[in-house]
Design a protein around this motif. Sequence first.
Motif, PDB file in Angstrom:
ATOM      1  N   THR A   1       0.866  -1.178   0.000  1.00  0.00           N
ATOM      2  CA  THR A   1       0.000   0.000   0.000  1.00  0.00           C
ATOM      3  C   THR A   1       0.894   1.215   0.000  1.00  0.00           C
ATOM      4  O   THR A   1       2.061   1.169   0.396  1.00  0.00           O
ATOM      5  N   THR A   2       0.351   2.321  -0.435  1.00  0.00           N
ATOM      6  CA  THR A   2       1.152   3.535  -0.499  1.00  0.00           C
ATOM      7  C   THR A   2       1.416   4.052   0.902  1.00  0.00           C
ATOM      8  O   THR A   2       0.662   3.800   1.833  1.00  0.00           O
ATOM      9  N   THR A   3       2.497   4.753   1.042  1.00  0.00           N
ATOM     10  CA  THR A   3       2.888   5.263   2.347  1.00  0.00           C
ATOM     11  C   THR A   3       2.099   6.525   2.638  1.00  0.00           C
ATOM     12  O   THR A   3       2.332   7.587   2.048  1.00  0.00           O
ATOM     13  N   GLY A   4       1.182   6.420   3.552  1.00  0.00           N
ATOM     14  CA  GLY A   4       0.432   7.581   3.986  1.00  0.00           C
ATOM     15  C   GLY A   4      -0.794   7.886   3.170  1.00  0.00           C
ATOM     16  O   GLY A   4      -1.667   8.616   3.602  1.00  0.00           O
ATOM     17  N   THR A   5      -0.878   7.382   1.972  1.00  0.00           N
ATOM     18  CA  THR A   5      -2.051   7.664   1.139  1.00  0.00           C
ATOM     19  C   THR A   5      -2.640   6.376   0.624  1.00  0.00           C
ATOM     20  O   THR A   5      -1.932   5.392   0.465  1.00  0.00           O
ATOM     21  N   ASP A   6      -3.939   6.386   0.342  1.00  0.00           N
ATOM     22  CA  ASP A   6      -4.617   5.202  -0.194  1.00  0.00           C
ATOM     23  C   ASP A   6      -4.469   5.146  -1.698  1.00  0.00           C
ATOM     24  O   ASP A   6      -4.074   6.120  -2.345  1.00  0.00           O
ATOM     25  N   LEU A   7      -4.815   3.964  -2.245  1.00  0.00           N
ATOM     26  CA  LEU A   7      -4.801   3.826  -3.689  1.00  0.00           C
ATOM     27  C   LEU A   7      -5.831   4.771  -4.298  1.00  0.00           C
ATOM     28  O   LEU A   7      -6.890   5.004  -3.716  1.00  0.00           O
ATOM     29  N   PRO A   8      -5.547   5.299  -5.494  1.00  0.00           N
ATOM     30  CA  PRO A   8      -6.532   6.154  -6.155  1.00  0.00           C
ATOM     31  C   PRO A   8      -7.790   5.362  -6.492  1.00  0.00           C
ATOM     32  O   PRO A   8      -7.767   4.145  -6.600  1.00  0.00           O
ATOM     33  N   LEU A   9      -8.918   6.047  -6.671  1.00  0.00           N
ATOM     34  CA  LEU A   9     -10.188   5.389  -6.943  1.00  0.00           C
ATOM     35  C   LEU A   9     -10.138   4.524  -8.190  1.00  0.00           C
ATOM     36  O   LEU A   9     -10.772   3.477  -8.257  1.00  0.00           O
TER      37      LEU A   9
ATOM     38  N   ILE B   1      -8.935  -3.277  -9.219  1.00  0.00           N
ATOM     39  CA  ILE B   1      -7.857  -4.239  -9.493  1.00  0.00           C
ATOM     40  C   ILE B   1      -8.148  -5.592  -8.862  1.00  0.00           C
ATOM     41  O   ILE B   1      -7.940  -6.636  -9.468  1.00  0.00           O
ATOM     42  N   ARG B   2      -8.659  -5.584  -7.628  1.00  0.00           N
ATOM     43  CA  ARG B   2      -8.931  -6.866  -6.979  1.00  0.00           C
ATOM     44  C   ARG B   2     -10.183  -7.493  -7.588  1.00  0.00           C
ATOM     45  O   ARG B   2     -11.251  -6.917  -7.544  1.00  0.00           O
TER      46      ARG B   2
ATOM     47  N   ARG C   1     -10.147 -14.395  -3.676  1.00  0.00           N
ATOM     48  CA  ARG C   1      -9.222 -15.487  -3.976  1.00  0.00           C
ATOM     49  C   ARG C   1      -8.233 -15.180  -5.084  1.00  0.00           C
ATOM     50  O   ARG C   1      -7.341 -15.968  -5.334  1.00  0.00           O
ATOM     51  N   ARG C   2      -8.408 -14.068  -5.813  1.00  0.00           N
ATOM     52  CA  ARG C   2      -7.542 -13.794  -6.942  1.00  0.00           C
ATOM     53  C   ARG C   2      -7.088 -12.345  -6.944  1.00  0.00           C
ATOM     54  O   ARG C   2      -7.780 -11.458  -6.445  1.00  0.00           O
ATOM     55  N   VAL C   3      -5.932 -12.115  -7.495  1.00  0.00           N
ATOM     56  CA  VAL C   3      -5.408 -10.773  -7.727  1.00  0.00           C
ATOM     57  C   VAL C   3      -5.190 -10.628  -9.217  1.00  0.00           C
ATOM     58  O   VAL C   3      -4.646 -11.530  -9.858  1.00  0.00           O
ATOM     59  N   ARG C   4      -5.655  -9.537  -9.778  1.00  0.00           N
ATOM     60  CA  ARG C   4      -5.499  -9.361 -11.224  1.00  0.00           C
ATOM     61  C   ARG C   4      -4.023  -9.359 -11.606  1.00  0.00           C
ATOM     62  O   ARG C   4      -3.176  -8.895 -10.842  1.00  0.00           O
ATOM     63  N   PRO C   5      -3.713  -9.856 -12.819  1.00  0.00           N
ATOM     64  CA  PRO C   5      -2.327  -9.771 -13.307  1.00  0.00           C
ATOM     65  C   PRO C   5      -1.867  -8.324 -13.323  1.00  0.00           C
ATOM     66  O   PRO C   5      -2.603  -7.409 -13.708  1.00  0.00           O
TER      67      PRO C   5
ATOM     68  N   THR D   1       1.369  -2.397 -10.561  1.00  0.00           N
ATOM     69  CA  THR D   1       0.607  -1.155 -10.404  1.00  0.00           C
ATOM     70  C   THR D   1       0.883  -0.507  -9.056  1.00  0.00           C
ATOM     71  O   THR D   1       1.022   0.708  -8.939  1.00  0.00           O
ATOM     72  N   VAL D   2       0.968  -1.344  -8.002  1.00  0.00           N
ATOM     73  CA  VAL D   2       1.255  -0.837  -6.674  1.00  0.00           C
ATOM     74  C   VAL D   2       2.612  -0.142  -6.636  1.00  0.00           C
ATOM     75  O   VAL D   2       2.796   0.925  -6.037  1.00  0.00           O
ATOM     76  N   GLU D   3       3.608  -0.770  -7.281  1.00  0.00           N
ATOM     77  CA  GLU D   3       4.954  -0.177  -7.328  1.00  0.00           C
ATOM     78  C   GLU D   3       4.933   1.169  -8.007  1.00  0.00           C
ATOM     79  O   GLU D   3       5.607   2.126  -7.583  1.00  0.00           O
TER      80      GLU D   3
END
Length: 282
Positions: free
Chosen positions: A248-256, A261-262, A266-270, A275-277
């Motif tokens: 997760t981003t440091t101090g901020t959430d993922l953009p809307l 993505i999820r 049970r699965r994480v999109r390819p 994208t997180v990086e």
Amino acid sequence: MESLDTEVRARKTLGTVEYVESSGFAQGVLPTKKDVVQNMLYLLQPKRAGQAQRSKEDAAQLLAEHLQEHWLVCNLHTIATQNIKKLILKMYEEFTRLYQTRKQRQNQAFSERADRFNESSEKLFDVFCTDAQLRDKLEEYSGIKMTSIEWKFLEDQRNERKMYYEDFTEKQELKMMERRQKIQCLEHFRKLAREEKESSKAKEMKYKGEEQSDEGTSVDELYPVEEENGGAPAFSLRGRRKRRCTATTTGTDLPLEGEHIRMSIRRVRPGFYETVEKVKNC
């Protein structure tokens, strides 16, 4: 099985019932328990087996094959040959044990057991395949299907035994080798059907087991996560249990726009981690 010669036939009396060796079964009807015992008496006679007396195992094997052929002529599928053999040996052992009981020990309890055996001896020696799924497969593989008349015939043989299978004599004229080959094919089909059934059960159990093991399991436990210091993903069981996803981003959430993505729990999109990086480096 060969026909009896002109010599005196073996006879054994249990209680008030006499069992006389026999070399075959009556045509057009299914054999009773008494018929099976009398055929075992025949097969175990030294003069019937040639130079050496047959063992009970060998006699039961021969009789099981003959019995299976007899049922097949009536378009009735049976249990496996080896299972028929076990039933024959079990019943014949009981007959032998009762017959060989010494007179001093033939008390009231013995008489009751002997009477029960003699009474049941007139009933069908039932080796019908009751497993509907397996029977359907045998019918599919062999092309031998039971008609409503044959179901009635089977039910009659289990009870009043008044019916007679008219086509028996004509079908019995098939060469023994052809009948034996047909039995061997059916045994092969039976094996295939049993394996298919067991495979289906195994797959079903495996699927249920996976569903149970996945209940309450987060994505972090199902997929490896990277170490906090940027090292290789932690694939160990202990690592999967202890670690939680730190992507997760440091101090901020993922953009809307990244919330889709999820796909599921049970699965994480390819490309999720990539994208997180990218978000981290923004």
